[in-house]
Design an enzyme around this catalytic site. Structure first.
Site, PDB file in Angstrom:
ATOM      1  N   ASN A 282      39.792 -34.923  47.297  1.00  0.00           N
ATOM      2  CA  ASN A 282      41.149 -35.164  46.783  1.00  0.00           C
ATOM      3  C   ASN A 282      42.165 -35.098  47.932  1.00  0.00           C
ATOM      4  OD1 ASN A 282      43.238 -35.618  45.036  1.00  0.00           O
ATOM      5  ND2 ASN A 282      42.935 -33.770  43.817  1.00  0.00           N
ATOM      6  N   HIS A 313      46.914 -25.098  39.217  1.00  0.00           N
ATOM      7  CA  HIS A 313      45.942 -25.566  38.232  1.00  0.00           C
ATOM      8  C   HIS A 313      46.072 -24.851  36.894  1.00  0.00           C
ATOM      9  CE1 HIS A 313      43.884 -27.600  41.582  1.00  0.00           C
ATOM     10  NE2 HIS A 313      43.256 -28.292  40.655  1.00  0.00           N
TER      11      HIS A 313
END
Length: 410
Positions: A282, A313
Site C-alpha cells: 500500500n 484503522h
C-alpha cells in the site's frame, strides 16, 4: 473467525465497477472540450456526492460533514495553524465514527457502514495531505478570489468520485493539474485493459484458493497462511480496480506512484525482508504515514508510525496488537538481516539464508494480517496461544539480543 469475510473490501467493489461508465464519460467530454475547468470540478464533486449517497445511504453524512468542515477550516484559519486544526478535527471525527459504529449492533449484511468508514479513512489521508501542503506553502491560498471559487477545487479534490472509495493518494497540486489537462492525453485504453486483465487473473487465483480453504483453525499453519494469501489477493484486486478507474477518468497516478504494479506484486510475494514488504505494501499510504508521522516524530518514529496506523484503522484489539507487533518485527528485521547476511558468505549459505528468511517473512506477514483482521479479543488470545506465535516471539527475542547494534533505518 469468518475466513472468507473481507469486511471493507468486497462491499465497495460493485460501486467501483458502476462508476466506470461515468469516469469514461467524464474523460470523453473533457477530450471533446465540452467541460470547462469549473464544470469539471462540479462533475467530479457531484459524482462523488451521488456515489456516496448510493453506496452509503444515510451514512454518507459521516463523510460529507467532515469534508465540508475541513474545507471551511482551511479557508478560515491561517496557513500556519491549518494543519493542526484539520488533523485534530478529522482524527477526532474518524475516531468518533469508529467508536459509534463498532459499538452498535449492525446488520452484518448491511455493507453501508463499512463503506462509509473506509471512505472516511481515505478522506483523512486527503485532507491531512492538503493541510500539510498549505502549511508548507506548496498550495498557496488565493484570498482575492471568492469563497466559492476557493472552496470548489478543495471540495472536488476531497470528494472526487473516481477516488472516493479507493485508490492511491494523490496530492492536491497533481489533482489540480490533471483536472486542467484532463482529456488532452489520448484515452489510456492499453493501461486500463492491462489492469482489468490483472484484476481477472487475481480474481481467478482468489476463487481457486477459496475453493481449497474450507474450514480450519488457528492451529493449522498451512490453512492460516492460505487464508492470509487470500486476503492479500483481495487487496491486490481492489488496488488494481481502483487504479483502473482512475485511468479511465484521466486522473491516473504517476508512474511508480500507484499502490500496485507488476514489479510491486513480485516484490511483495518474493521478498525475504519484512521491511521491504512494509515499504511496498500500500505504497501511497506508506508515503502518507512517512510524511505525516515518521518524518515529524523526534523520538521512536517507527513505533509512533505504527501506533498511529493502528489509531487510523480504528483501534480495535486486533489493530493495536497487529500493528505494534508489526513495528517490533520491522525493528527486528533491520537488525537480524545484517547480522545473518554478513555470515552467509558461500553460494550455498546465501541460498539457505534467502530461502529461510523468505519463509520467515511469509509467516510473519500471515501472523500480522490475521491479527489485524481478528475482530474479537477472544480470537486474539487464541492466536497468541497458537503455534503461530513462535516465530514472532523468536524475532522479539533476537531484537533484544541485537539491541546494541543500531542499524541505519529507511
Amino acid at each position: 473467525m469468518r475466513w472468507a469475510d473481507l469486511l471493507v473490501l468486497l462491499p465497495a467493489a460493485p460501486y467501483r465497477l458502476a462508476a466506470f461508465p461515468f469516469a469514461a464519460l467524464f474523460h470523453h467530454l473533457c477530450a471533446l472540450g465540452h467541460l470547462s475547468l469549473t464544470t469539471r470540478y462540479i462533475f467530479l464533486l457531484a459524482g462523488g456526492c451521488l456515489l456516496a449517497g448510493t453506496a452509503m445511504g444515510s451514512y454518507a453524512v459521516l463523510l460529507l460533514i467532515p469534508a465540508a468542515g475541513c474545507v471551511l477550516v482551511l479557508l478560515s484559519v491561517s496557513p500556519a495553524r491549518a494543519h493542526i486544526w484539520v488533523f485534530t478535527l478529522q482524527m477526532s471525527w474518524q475516531t468518533f465514527c469508529h467508536l459509534c459504529l463498532c459499538s452498535q449492533e449492525l446488520d452484518p449484511k448491511d455493507a453501508r457502514p463499512a463503506v462509509a468508514l473506509s471512505a472516511v479513512m481515505l478522506l483523512t489521508q486527503k485532507v491531512t495531505s492538503l493541510s500539510l501542503d498549505i502549511y508548507e506553502g506548496l498550495v498557496p491560498l488565493q484570498p482575492d478570489q471568492g469563497i466559492l471559487q476557493r472552496a470548489l477545487p478543495f471540495c472536488s479534490y476531497l470528494l472526487s468520485f473516481p477516488a472516493l472509495l479507493g485508490g492511491p493518494l494523490c496530492s492536491f497540486s497533481r489533482f489540480q493539474a490533471q483536472a486542467e489537462s484532463c482529456g488532452a492525453a489520448p484515452y489510456p485504453l492499453r493501461a486500463v485493459g492491462w489492469r482489468c486483465l490483472c484484476a481477472l487473473a487475481l480474481q481467478g487465483l482468489r476463487v481457486g484458493l477459496a475453493a481449497g480453504l474450507g474450514c480450519g483453525s488457528l492451529g493449522c499453519l498451512p490453512h492460516v497462511w492460505a487464508w492470509a494469501l487470500h486476503l492479500r489477493l483481495a487487496y491486490y484486486l481492489h488496488w488494481v480496480l481502483d487504479e483502473a478507474l482512475l485511468e479511465v477518468s484521466g486522473l491516473g497516478p504517476e508512474a511508480g506512484q500507484g499502490d500496485l504494479s507488476i514489479r510491486d506484486l513480485w516484490t511483495l510475494e518474493t521478498t525475504h525482508r519484512l521491511a521491504v514488504f512494509t515499504r511496498t505494501w500500500n505504497k501511497s499510504t506508506s508515503r502518507w504515514l512517512r510524511r505525516l508521522v515518521f518524518q515529524r516524530c523526534p523520538t521512536q518514529p517507527l513505533l509512533a508510525t505504527f501506533a498511529f496506523s493502528a489509531w487510523w484503522h480504528g483501534l480495535r484489539p486486533g489493530h493495536i496488537f497487529g500493528f505494534l507487533c508489526w513495528a517490533v518485527m520491522v525493528e527486528a528485521d533491520y537488525r537480524i538481516h545484517p547480522f545473518l547476511s554478513a555470515r552467509a558468505t558461500s553460494h550455498g549459505t546465501k541460498l539457505l539464508y534467502r530461502g529461510t528468511t523468505w519463509v520467515f517473512t511469509q509467516l510473519l506477514i500471515t501472523y500480522i494480517l490475521v491479527a489485524v483482521e481478528t475482530e474479537s479479543f477472544s480470537m486474539l488470545c487464541l492466536l497468541w496461544a497458537s503455534c503461530n506465535s513462535i516465530l514472532p516471539l523468536s524475532y522479539g527475542l533476537m531484537l533484544l539480543l541485537l539491541l546494541a547494534k543500531k542499524p541505519k533505518q529507511n
